[in-house]
Write a protein that holds these residues in place. Structure first.
Motif, short mmCIF file in Angstrom:
data_model
loop_
_atom_site.label_atom_id
_atom_site.label_comp_id
_atom_site.label_asym_id
_atom_site.label_seq_id
_atom_site.Cartn_x
_atom_site.Cartn_y
_atom_site.Cartn_z
N PRO A 193 -3.49 -5.41 2.59
CA PRO A 193 -3.84 -5.08 3.99
C PRO A 193 -2.66 -4.48 4.76
N ARG A 194 -1.44 -4.93 4.47
CA ARG A 194 -0.26 -4.40 5.15
C ARG A 194 -0.07 -2.94 4.78
N ILE A 195 -0.19 -2.62 3.49
CA ILE A 195 -0.05 -1.22 3.05
C ILE A 195 -1.14 -0.37 3.68
N ALA A 196 -2.36 -0.87 3.71
CA ALA A 196 -3.47 -0.12 4.31
C ALA A 196 -3.18 0.18 5.78
N ALA A 197 -2.54 -0.75 6.49
CA ALA A 197 -2.20 -0.54 7.89
C ALA A 197 -1.04 0.44 8.06
N GLU A 198 -0.15 0.52 7.07
CA GLU A 198 1.01 1.42 7.15
C GLU A 198 0.65 2.87 6.84
N LEU A 199 -0.34 3.10 6.00
CA LEU A 199 -0.65 4.45 5.54
C LEU A 199 -0.95 5.44 6.67
N PRO A 200 -1.71 5.08 7.69
CA PRO A 200 -1.99 6.08 8.75
C PRO A 200 -0.74 6.53 9.51
N ALA A 201 0.34 5.79 9.45
CA ALA A 201 1.56 6.15 10.16
C ALA A 201 2.45 7.09 9.35
N ARG A 202 2.06 7.42 8.15
CA ARG A 202 2.86 8.34 7.33
C ARG A 202 2.87 9.71 7.98
N ARG A 203 3.87 10.53 7.64
CA ARG A 203 4.04 11.87 8.24
C ARG A 203 2.76 12.68 8.15
N VAL A 204 2.19 12.75 6.98
CA VAL A 204 0.88 13.36 6.79
C VAL A 204 -0.03 12.19 6.49
N ALA A 205 -0.90 11.89 7.43
CA ALA A 205 -1.74 10.71 7.29
C ALA A 205 -2.49 10.74 5.97
N ALA A 206 -2.38 9.67 5.25
CA ALA A 206 -3.06 9.54 3.98
C ALA A 206 -4.55 9.29 4.23
N PRO A 207 -5.37 9.59 3.25
CA PRO A 207 -6.78 9.25 3.41
C PRO A 207 -6.92 7.73 3.51
N GLU A 208 -7.95 7.28 4.19
CA GLU A 208 -8.17 5.84 4.28
C GLU A 208 -8.57 5.34 2.90
N LEU A 209 -7.82 4.36 2.41
CA LEU A 209 -8.08 3.80 1.09
C LEU A 209 -8.51 2.35 1.23
N SER A 210 -9.51 1.97 0.44
CA SER A 210 -9.97 0.58 0.46
C SER A 210 -8.92 -0.28 -0.24
N LEU A 211 -9.01 -1.58 -0.05
CA LEU A 211 -8.08 -2.49 -0.73
C LEU A 211 -8.24 -2.34 -2.24
N ARG A 212 -9.46 -2.13 -2.70
CA ARG A 212 -9.69 -1.94 -4.13
C ARG A 212 -8.98 -0.69 -4.63
N GLN A 213 -9.05 0.41 -3.87
CA GLN A 213 -8.37 1.64 -4.27
C GLN A 213 -6.86 1.43 -4.31
N LEU A 214 -6.32 0.69 -3.37
CA LEU A 214 -4.89 0.39 -3.37
C LEU A 214 -4.51 -0.40 -4.62
N ARG A 215 -5.32 -1.40 -4.97
CA ARG A 215 -5.04 -2.20 -6.18
C ARG A 215 -5.08 -1.32 -7.42
N ARG A 216 -6.04 -0.39 -7.47
CA ARG A 216 -6.16 0.49 -8.64
C ARG A 216 -4.95 1.41 -8.78
N ILE A 217 -4.36 1.84 -7.64
CA ILE A 217 -3.15 2.66 -7.71
C ILE A 217 -2.03 1.87 -8.35
N VAL A 218 -1.90 0.60 -8.00
CA VAL A 218 -0.81 -0.22 -8.51
C VAL A 218 -1.08 -0.66 -9.94
N TYR A 219 -2.27 -1.13 -10.21
CA TYR A 219 -2.55 -1.74 -11.52
C TYR A 219 -3.35 -0.86 -12.47
N GLY A 220 -3.80 0.30 -12.01
CA GLY A 220 -4.53 1.22 -12.90
C GLY A 220 -5.99 0.93 -13.05
#
Length: 95
Positions: free
Chosen positions: A68-95
């Motif tokens: 949830p913390r990473i999901a909250a940080e993503l919109p503040a990036r220089r080029v806003a990242a697409p909104e990712l679900s918690l499941r999508q975030l887990r898949r990026i880390v764990y494949g």
């Protein structure tokens, strides 16, 4: 007599000049700071998620706190990242 100094303008020469006028940084140091900041903010979403996950994990946070913390940080990036679900975030880390 030829000079080894490049006459090409740095793309952020105005910013570097501003930093040298308003801080204790020299031109070389200011150029490195600008390059570091640009590199940091141009990091692809997947790399950012993996890096932040690792940083937060080493601080002792659990995945239930991290994603949830990473999901909250993503919109503040220089080029806003697409909104990712918690499941999508887990898949990026764990494949």
């Amino acid at each position: 007599m030829s000079s080894s100094v490049s006459t090409a303008r740095h793309p952020y020469e105005d910013l570097i000049a501003h930093l040298t006028r308003t801080s204790a940084l020299g031109p070389g140091e200011a150029a490195r700071v600008v390059a570091d900041v640009l590199s940091y903010f141009s990091e692809p979403v997947e790399e950012f998620v993996r890096r932040r996950h690792g940083e937060l994990k080493t601080r002792g946070l659990t995945n239930d706190e991290i994603f949830p913390r990473i999901a909250a940080e993503l919109p503040a990036r220089r080029v806003a990242a697409p909104e990712l679900s918690l499941r999508q975030l887990r898949r990026i880390v764990y494949g």
